[in-house]
Motif scaffolding. Sequence first.
Motif, PDB file in Angstrom:
ATOM      1  N   GLN A  96      -4.417  15.001  18.789  1.00 17.80           N
ATOM      2  CA  GLN A  96      -4.549  15.329  20.216  1.00 17.80           C
ATOM      3  C   GLN A  96      -5.285  16.657  20.387  1.00 17.80           C
ATOM      4  N   ASP A  97      -4.973  17.624  19.531  1.00 24.76           N
ATOM      5  CA  ASP A  97      -5.674  18.902  19.554  1.00 24.76           C
ATOM      6  C   ASP A  97      -7.157  18.700  19.233  1.00 24.76           C
ATOM      7  N   VAL A  98      -7.436  17.852  18.249  1.00 23.70           N
ATOM      8  CA  VAL A  98      -8.828  17.576  17.882  1.00 23.70           C
ATOM      9  C   VAL A  98      -9.584  16.972  19.055  1.00 23.70           C
ATOM     10  N   HIS A  99      -8.974  16.015  19.753  1.00 24.97           N
ATOM     11  CA  HIS A  99      -9.658  15.381  20.892  1.00 24.97           C
ATOM     12  C   HIS A  99      -9.920  16.394  22.008  1.00 24.97           C
ATOM     13  N   ARG A 100      -8.981  17.309  22.243  1.00 21.81           N
ATOM     14  CA  ARG A 100      -9.206  18.350  23.260  1.00 21.81           C
ATOM     15  C   ARG A 100     -10.390  19.231  22.867  1.00 21.81           C
ATOM     16  N   ARG A 101     -10.443  19.603  21.596  1.00 21.79           N
ATOM     17  CA  ARG A 101     -11.552  20.446  21.130  1.00 21.79           C
ATOM     18  C   ARG A 101     -12.882  19.704  21.200  1.00 21.79           C
ATOM     19  N   LEU A 102     -12.886  18.426  20.849  1.00 24.32           N
ATOM     20  CA  LEU A 102     -14.116  17.636  20.926  1.00 24.32           C
ATOM     21  C   LEU A 102     -14.609  17.549  22.362  1.00 24.32           C
ATOM     22  N   HIS A 103     -13.678  17.360  23.292  1.00 25.89           N
ATOM     23  CA  HIS A 103     -14.060  17.292  24.712  1.00 25.89           C
ATOM     24  C   HIS A 103     -14.704  18.605  25.148  1.00 25.89           C
ATOM     25  N   ALA A 104     -14.089  19.724  24.752  1.00 24.12           N
ATOM     26  CA  ALA A 104     -14.646  21.025  25.120  1.00 24.12           C
ATOM     27  C   ALA A 104     -16.029  21.227  24.497  1.00 24.12           C
ATOM     28  N   ALA A 105     -16.201  20.816  23.255  1.00 22.33           N
ATOM     29  CA  ALA A 105     -17.501  20.960  22.587  1.00 22.33           C
ATOM     30  C   ALA A 105     -18.569  20.116  23.273  1.00 22.33           C
ATOM     31  N   ARG A 106     -18.199  18.923  23.696  1.00 17.81           N
ATOM     32  CA  ARG A 106     -19.175  18.044  24.373  1.00 17.81           C
ATOM     33  C   ARG A 106     -19.566  18.608  25.728  1.00 17.81           C
ATOM     34  N   GLN A 107     -18.623  19.300  26.387  1.00 15.26           N
ATOM     35  CA  GLN A 107     -18.936  19.903  27.684  1.00 15.26           C
ATOM     36  C   GLN A 107     -20.015  20.970  27.560  1.00 15.26           C
ATOM     37  N   SER A 108     -20.110  21.576  26.352  1.00 15.17           N
ATOM     38  CA  SER A 108     -21.140  22.589  26.122  1.00 15.17           C
ATOM     39  C   SER A 108     -22.425  21.964  25.579  1.00 15.17           C
ATOM     40  N   HIS A 109     -22.487  20.629  25.657  1.00 16.54           N
ATOM     41  CA  HIS A 109     -23.690  19.874  25.272  1.00 16.54           C
ATOM     42  C   HIS A 109     -24.016  19.990  23.786  1.00 16.54           C
ATOM     43  N   THR A 110     -22.987  20.162  22.960  1.00 17.32           N
ATOM     44  CA  THR A 110     -23.179  20.142  21.515  1.00 17.32           C
ATOM     45  C   THR A 110     -23.566  18.735  21.078  1.00 17.32           C
ATOM     46  N   GLN A 111     -24.599  18.629  20.252  1.00 19.04           N
ATOM     47  CA  GLN A 111     -25.076  17.304  19.856  1.00 19.04           C
ATOM     48  C   GLN A 111     -24.065  16.559  19.003  1.00 19.04           C
ATOM     49  N   ASP A 112     -23.476  17.235  18.040  1.00 16.44           N
ATOM     50  CA  ASP A 112     -22.496  16.609  17.157  1.00 16.44           C
ATOM     51  C   ASP A 112     -21.224  17.445  17.220  1.00 16.44           C
ATOM     52  N   ALA A 113     -20.304  17.061  18.091  1.00 17.40           N
ATOM     53  CA  ALA A 113     -19.128  17.893  18.389  1.00 17.40           C
ATOM     54  C   ALA A 113     -18.198  18.039  17.185  1.00 17.40           C
ATOM     55  N   ILE A 114     -18.198  17.077  16.277  1.00 22.45           N
ATOM     56  CA  ILE A 114     -17.256  17.134  15.157  1.00 22.45           C
ATOM     57  C   ILE A 114     -17.545  18.329  14.249  1.00 22.45           C
ATOM     58  N   VAL A 115     -18.820  18.694  14.093  1.00 21.67           N
ATOM     59  CA  VAL A 115     -19.187  19.775  13.170  1.00 21.67           C
ATOM     60  C   VAL A 115     -18.542  21.101  13.572  1.00 21.67           C
ATOM     61  N   PRO A 116     -18.717  21.600  14.815  1.00 15.32           N
ATOM     62  CA  PRO A 116     -18.083  22.883  15.158  1.00 15.32           C
ATOM     63  C   PRO A 116     -16.560  22.805  15.205  1.00 15.32           C
ATOM     64  N   VAL A 117     -16.017  21.648  15.569  1.00 12.31           N
ATOM     65  CA  VAL A 117     -14.561  21.505  15.606  1.00 12.31           C
ATOM     66  C   VAL A 117     -13.991  21.603  14.196  1.00 12.31           C
ATOM     67  N   ALA A 118     -14.601  20.918  13.235  1.00 13.59           N
ATOM     68  CA  ALA A 118     -14.128  20.987  11.852  1.00 13.59           C
ATOM     69  C   ALA A 118     -14.234  22.416  11.313  1.00 13.59           C
ATOM     70  N   ARG A 119     -15.325  23.100  11.634  1.00 12.79           N
ATOM     71  CA  ARG A 119     -15.496  24.478  11.161  1.00 12.79           C
ATOM     72  C   ARG A 119     -14.415  25.393  11.743  1.00 12.79           C
ATOM     73  N   ALA A 120     -14.124  25.220  13.028  1.00 13.47           N
ATOM     74  CA  ALA A 120     -13.103  26.054  13.669  1.00 13.47           C
ATOM     75  C   ALA A 120     -11.730  25.794  13.070  1.00 13.47           C
ATOM     76  N   LEU A 121     -11.405  24.535  12.851  1.00 18.32           N
ATOM     77  CA  LEU A 121     -10.116  24.196  12.243  1.00 18.32           C
ATOM     78  C   LEU A 121     -10.014  24.759  10.829  1.00 18.32           C
ATOM     79  N   ALA A 122     -11.099  24.717  10.084  1.00 21.65           N
ATOM     80  CA  ALA A 122     -11.094  25.243   8.717  1.00 21.65           C
ATOM     81  C   ALA A 122     -10.895  26.754   8.701  1.00 21.65           C
ATOM     82  N   ARG A 123     -11.487  27.458   9.673  1.00 22.00           N
ATOM     83  CA  ARG A 123     -11.271  28.909   9.745  1.00 22.00           C
ATOM     84  C   ARG A 123      -9.801  29.237  10.024  1.00 22.00           C
TER      85      ARG A 123
END
Length: 363
Positions: A96-123
């Motif tokens: 559920q947290d991942v889906h919220r982050r993906l939605h936020a990333a898509r709102q910023s017009h990120t082409q591939d939302a999974i990449v920044p979300v995975a990086r943020a989670l890894a940090r």
Amino acid sequence: MAAILAEYDRRRDAGLIRPDAAQRAVVARLDQLATELQQSSPASGLLARFKKSPPPPKGLYIFGEVGRGKTMVMDLFYETVQTAPKRRVHFHAFMQDVHRRLHAARQSHTQDAIVPVARALAREARLLCLDEMQVTDIADAMIVGRLFEGLLAAGTVIVTTSNLAPDQLYRNGLNRQLFLPFIALIRQRLDVVSLESPTDYRLGRVKAHETFLTPISAQTDARLQDLWQRLTDTERGEPMDIDVLGRKLHVPQAAHGCARFSFGELCEKPLGPPDYLALAENFPVLFVEHIPELNPDRRNEAKRFVLLIDTLYDARVRLVATSAQAPEGIYPAGDHAFEFGRTVSRLKEMQSASWWGKKIAET
């Protein structure tokens, strides 16, 4: 002997947990992982400029039947392991947290939302402990593989528990062939460990005669809540969705192999055998609250209840319920009264010690 195995043995010797060779073998592997995490800590400060960090160790995928102690040993590992940052979360809450982050990333017009979300989670987590991996939703199934690839590539070590072996994840799911690379990724990047204890510790907390509670009252509600907490170790479960023939079946609460519904959510909505079968396949224990007395004009609700109990009975699911009446008084007259006689018999059998297991009746 490192800290985690020593702590497990201390709790066993103090009588806080029962001796269990299968559990101890998994704890020994977690103990080894703790040592590997310490030895592979990334370089920091000025040293990080000149020294390459060692590769992270392989994580663990711990699977086994409900109640064998998977969560307990993972939590012992999480509490004891010396690494940071670390995160422990239920798998469905994580998604559920991942889906919220993906939605936020898509709102910023990120082409591939999974990449920044995975990086943020890894940090945020060098060690990520996920409890109860169970992929039942196509939206989760389509992103979890790439998400894990990103986390692992960034150096996150993943430890997860599941009731299912990797090959059984998302079983019969829509477009399952697209999910198969994730199963291969688990087997390649995580050590798959089976916790094959012969004892179901959670069911030992319940007496079979406590599982069908009448009448509906504040007292029986409190007793059902107590049973829920005994079987799930949580006050409230996580919501989740199950894919059934291309649509969603919403589960209001799910935790540690248990699902919890009201009677209305199961039998006053247009559900049928595929929905009840999906529940039986995913949950060994089902809680149903507030079964009413059904008068003859509630034939549809009575029919759905018959189908529900037939499905649970055939799958050997354990039922915990509150009801306005004892089984024979739920639907005494109406179009499906003859069929309901079989339901009454099955409800009584499902309260028996033999249904729940003889050890339960003896505790």
